[in-house]
Design a protein around this motif. Structure first.
Motif, PDB file in Angstrom:
ATOM      1  N   ILE A  72      -7.854  13.563   1.410  1.00  0.00           N
ATOM      2  CA  ILE A  72      -8.694  13.702  -0.036  1.00  0.00           C
ATOM      3  C   ILE A  72      -7.814  12.612  -1.477  1.00  0.00           C
ATOM      4  O   ILE A  72      -6.814  12.399  -0.706  1.00  0.00           O
ATOM      5  CB  ILE A  72      -7.951  15.514  -0.102  1.00  0.00           C
ATOM      6  N   VAL A  73      -8.994  12.522  -1.603  1.00  0.00           N
ATOM      7  CA  VAL A  73      -9.009  11.330  -2.578  1.00  0.00           C
ATOM      8  C   VAL A  73      -9.264  12.189  -3.657  1.00  0.00           C
ATOM      9  O   VAL A  73     -10.395  12.618  -3.904  1.00  0.00           O
ATOM     10  CB  VAL A  73     -10.179  10.664  -2.416  1.00  0.00           C
ATOM     11  N   GLN A  74      -8.083  12.523  -5.143  1.00  0.00           N
ATOM     12  CA  GLN A  74      -8.398  13.219  -6.315  1.00  0.00           C
ATOM     13  C   GLN A  74      -7.813  12.534  -7.236  1.00  0.00           C
ATOM     14  O   GLN A  74      -7.038  12.498  -7.237  1.00  0.00           O
ATOM     15  CB  GLN A  74      -7.425  14.409  -5.866  1.00  0.00           C
ATOM     16  N   GLY A  75      -9.145  11.814  -8.189  1.00  0.00           N
ATOM     17  CA  GLY A  75      -8.776  10.519  -9.202  1.00  0.00           C
ATOM     18  C   GLY A  75      -8.153   9.836  -8.131  1.00  0.00           C
ATOM     19  O   GLY A  75      -9.746   9.197  -7.786  1.00  0.00           O
ATOM     20  N   ASP A  76      -7.107   8.774  -8.993  1.00  0.00           N
ATOM     21  CA  ASP A  76      -6.653   8.211  -8.533  1.00  0.00           C
ATOM     22  C   ASP A  76      -5.852   7.850  -6.967  1.00  0.00           C
ATOM     23  O   ASP A  76      -4.752   7.708  -7.217  1.00  0.00           O
ATOM     24  CB  ASP A  76      -5.981   7.337  -9.178  1.00  0.00           C
ATOM     25  N   LEU A  77      -5.482   9.445  -6.762  1.00  0.00           N
ATOM     26  CA  LEU A  77      -4.792   9.920  -5.969  1.00  0.00           C
ATOM     27  C   LEU A  77      -5.335   9.952  -4.708  1.00  0.00           C
ATOM     28  O   LEU A  77      -6.424  10.152  -4.814  1.00  0.00           O
ATOM     29  CB  LEU A  77      -4.174  10.643  -5.953  1.00  0.00           C
ATOM     30  N   PHE A  78      -4.706   9.825  -3.027  1.00  0.00           N
ATOM     31  CA  PHE A  78      -4.793   9.515  -2.205  1.00  0.00           C
ATOM     32  C   PHE A  78      -3.753  11.022  -1.258  1.00  0.00           C
ATOM     33  O   PHE A  78      -2.619  10.511  -2.032  1.00  0.00           O
ATOM     34  CB  PHE A  78      -4.805   9.046  -1.341  1.00  0.00           C
ATOM     35  N   ILE A  79      -4.223  11.598  -1.047  1.00  0.00           N
ATOM     36  CA  ILE A  79      -3.594  13.220  -0.860  1.00  0.00           C
ATOM     37  C   ILE A  79      -3.333  13.156   0.394  1.00  0.00           C
ATOM     38  O   ILE A  79      -4.069  13.092   1.660  1.00  0.00           O
ATOM     39  CB  ILE A  79      -3.552  14.333  -1.402  1.00  0.00           C
ATOM     40  N   LEU A  80      -2.379  13.125   1.099  1.00  0.00           N
ATOM     41  CA  LEU A  80      -1.972  13.016   2.613  1.00  0.00           C
ATOM     42  C   LEU A  80      -1.265  14.868   2.590  1.00  0.00           C
ATOM     43  O   LEU A  80      -0.728  14.897   2.489  1.00  0.00           O
ATOM     44  CB  LEU A  80      -1.031  12.584   3.230  1.00  0.00           C
ATOM     45  N   LEU A  81      -2.369  15.352   4.325  1.00  0.00           N
ATOM     46  CA  LEU A  81      -1.143  16.824   4.349  1.00  0.00           C
ATOM     47  C   LEU A  81      -0.796  16.486   5.784  1.00  0.00           C
ATOM     48  O   LEU A  81      -1.926  16.889   6.345  1.00  0.00           O
ATOM     49  CB  LEU A  81      -1.950  18.168   4.131  1.00  0.00           C
ATOM     50  N   LEU A  82       0.082  16.417   6.010  1.00  0.00           N
ATOM     51  CA  LEU A  82       0.667  16.167   7.242  1.00  0.00           C
ATOM     52  C   LEU A  82       1.408  17.421   7.873  1.00  0.00           C
ATOM     53  O   LEU A  82       1.905  18.392   7.265  1.00  0.00           O
ATOM     54  CB  LEU A  82       1.799  14.701   7.485  1.00  0.00           C
ATOM     55  N   ALA A  83       1.262  17.093   9.224  1.00  0.00           N
ATOM     56  CA  ALA A  83       2.161  18.754   9.811  1.00  0.00           C
ATOM     57  C   ALA A  83       3.587  18.691   9.959  1.00  0.00           C
ATOM     58  O   ALA A  83       3.407  17.431  10.031  1.00  0.00           O
ATOM     59  CB  ALA A  83       1.302  18.689  11.370  1.00  0.00           C
ATOM     60  N   GLU A  84       4.158  19.331  10.185  1.00  0.00           N
ATOM     61  CA  GLU A  84       5.846  19.125   9.989  1.00  0.00           C
ATOM     62  C   GLU A  84       6.360  18.066  11.184  1.00  0.00           C
ATOM     63  O   GLU A  84       5.837  17.868  12.649  1.00  0.00           O
ATOM     64  CB  GLU A  84       5.921  20.322  10.215  1.00  0.00           C
ATOM     65  N   ARG A  85       6.852  17.696  10.228  1.00  0.00           N
ATOM     66  CA  ARG A  85       7.464  16.831  11.467  1.00  0.00           C
ATOM     67  C   ARG A  85       8.940  15.710  11.256  1.00  0.00           C
ATOM     68  O   ARG A  85       9.360  15.920   9.974  1.00  0.00           O
ATOM     69  CB  ARG A  85       6.488  15.245  11.990  1.00  0.00           C
ATOM     70  N   GLN A  86       9.408  15.806  12.169  1.00  0.00           N
ATOM     71  CA  GLN A  86      11.153  15.588  11.610  1.00  0.00           C
ATOM     72  C   GLN A  86      11.260  14.234  11.396  1.00  0.00           C
ATOM     73  O   GLN A  86      11.657  14.083   9.998  1.00  0.00           O
ATOM     74  CB  GLN A  86      11.781  15.277  13.174  1.00  0.00           C
TER      75      GLN A  86
END
Length: 407
Positions: free
Chosen positions: A221-235
């Motif tokens: 997701i690009v929100q303004g000047d941010l790049f946003i990652l939503l990652l599945a749970e990982r150790q």
């Protein structure tokens, strides 16, 4: 999803198009198609285009095609399509194919008999369809990130229809390019804007490709000047982000990029909270400029205090005074005492657990404790020294010293 070069080549009706170079970058996103009518393309593209070269309105000899590949690569286009046959471009010179392969630029050959109107219609239709799906998916995620949605049940229903895997815990990461102001100070506005857009597109392409290889990936997701990652749970989330950061450094050039990692959230209803956490961590990362580029919200308490110190040299001096004498440069492992001190503090001073954590003998830990106290002139029983050491180690883990030790 975005439409990639690979997906375009797989569209029904485009089987006659063949890939000649740049196979390693088939996951590049195509924003739109552009037919090049001028001698060069650098002034006419902004990145992400699939550029078509026909040779109808301008002679396309070997030198010109080489220039188009070089300009296209520098401008961040998604790929280059050259029409061959007929009375214009008879074949693609081997030198052009070699240069495209060297640059990693997808180079596609299209028979002149395959009409451009058919090709552009198929690609345009697919782009519109994919754009609609992408827009809907991004709309759902943007609402969850802002907390502005009609109801959670409706958001979940829409997500299920669009095959968005919202169930399960997630790690949210916010990324941002830094020093944008400096870019516009050092360059003319036109050049600065071109560099900024090219770099942002390169970052998004890299994130999209990296993200597609993950399990249960959600769109970037690009929100303004941010790049946003939503990652599945990982150790190994921090180790994976470290590798991602190294890859991003190759595409950001002189523009530094930093990341903020939120604490794990169990449900999509908490995405807004996670984004707020990631923003706070990102601000600290931009201030302290860690070597890994990453700040974790879970470590933010002390780091926010350090962020308030305007002079970074004060922090560096504190770390050197606290830990510097423990670095034994003449030994094979010069940072072994610092690593032992770090492990001791994490195990609340328990030497046996520290030995197990570091996979060394208990007597080795006892010997290192003696050397730590000798070099520092402090006792590990002193709570003030333990507090100072904990803060110094937190900073040390984010500095060049750790990177050199890993190398």
């Amino acid at each position: 999803m975005s439409l990639t070069i690979e997906e375009i080549l797989a569209l029904p009706g485009l089987q006659g198009m063949s890939l000649r170079a740049g196979a390693r970058n088939l996951q590049r996103n195509v924003r739109w198609s552009y037919v090049a009518e001028n001698e060069g393309i650098a002034e006419w593209v902004m990145g992400g285009e699939l550029v078509f070269v026909t040779g109808i309105n301008h002679p396309r000899d070997e030198a010109n095609l080489m220039r188009l590949v070089a300009d296209g690569n520098a401008s961040g286009i998604a790929g280059l399509v050259i029409l061959t046959g007929g009375t214009f471009i008879q074949r693609i010179p081997d030198t052009v194919v070699a240069l495209a392969e060297q640059c990693g630029l997808p180079l596609i050959e299209q028979p002149y008999l395959l009409k451009m109107v058919i090709v552009t219609h198929l690609i345009g239709t697919a782009l519109v369809q994919m754009a609609q799906v992408k827009r809907s998916r991004h709309d759902i995620l943007a609402q969850l990130l802002s907390g502005d949605y009609p109801s959670l049940a409706t958001a979940r229903q829409r997500a299920a229809h669009l095959q968005l895997p919202l169930d399960g815990p997630r790690h949210l990461v916010a990324l941002r390019l830094s020093a944008v102001g400096t870019l516009f100070v050092n360059h003319a506005p036109e050049e600065a804007e071109r560099v900024l857009q090219h770099t942002r597109q390169a970052v998004q392409d890299h994130l999209d490709i990296w993200n597609r290889g993950l399990h249960d990936a959600l769109p970037v997701i690009v929100q303004g000047d941010l790049f946003i990652l939503l990652l599945a749970e990982r150790q190994a989330i921090r180790a994976e982000l470290s590798i991602l950061y190294q890859g991003l450094q190759a595409v950001t050039g002189d523009m530094p990029l930093f990341m903020g990692l939120a604490t794990k959230v169990e449900d999509c209803a908490n995405y807004r909270q996670a984004l707020n956490e990631a923003r706070q961590a990102l601000e600290v990362a931009e201030s302290l400029r860690p070597d890994t580029g990453l700040c974790d919200f879970s470590e933010l308490g002390v780091l926010r205090l350090l962020q308030a110190i305007g002079d970074r040299s004060v922090i560096d001096r504190f770390v050197r005074q606290t830990l510097g004498r423990m670095i034994e440069s003449r030994r094979k492992h010069p940072n072994s005492l610092i690593e032992t001190l770090d492990a001791l503090l994490q195990e609340n001073g328990n030497a046996l657990k520290t030995a197990q954590r570091l996979n060394v003998h208990r007597n080795t830990i006892n010997q290192r404790i003696q050397r730590i106290e000798h070099h520092s002139g402090q006792s590990l029983d002193d709570p003030l020294f333990r507090m100072n050491a904990s803060v110094a180690l937190l900073v040390w883990r984010m500095t060049e010293a750790q990177r050199q030790d890993r190398t």
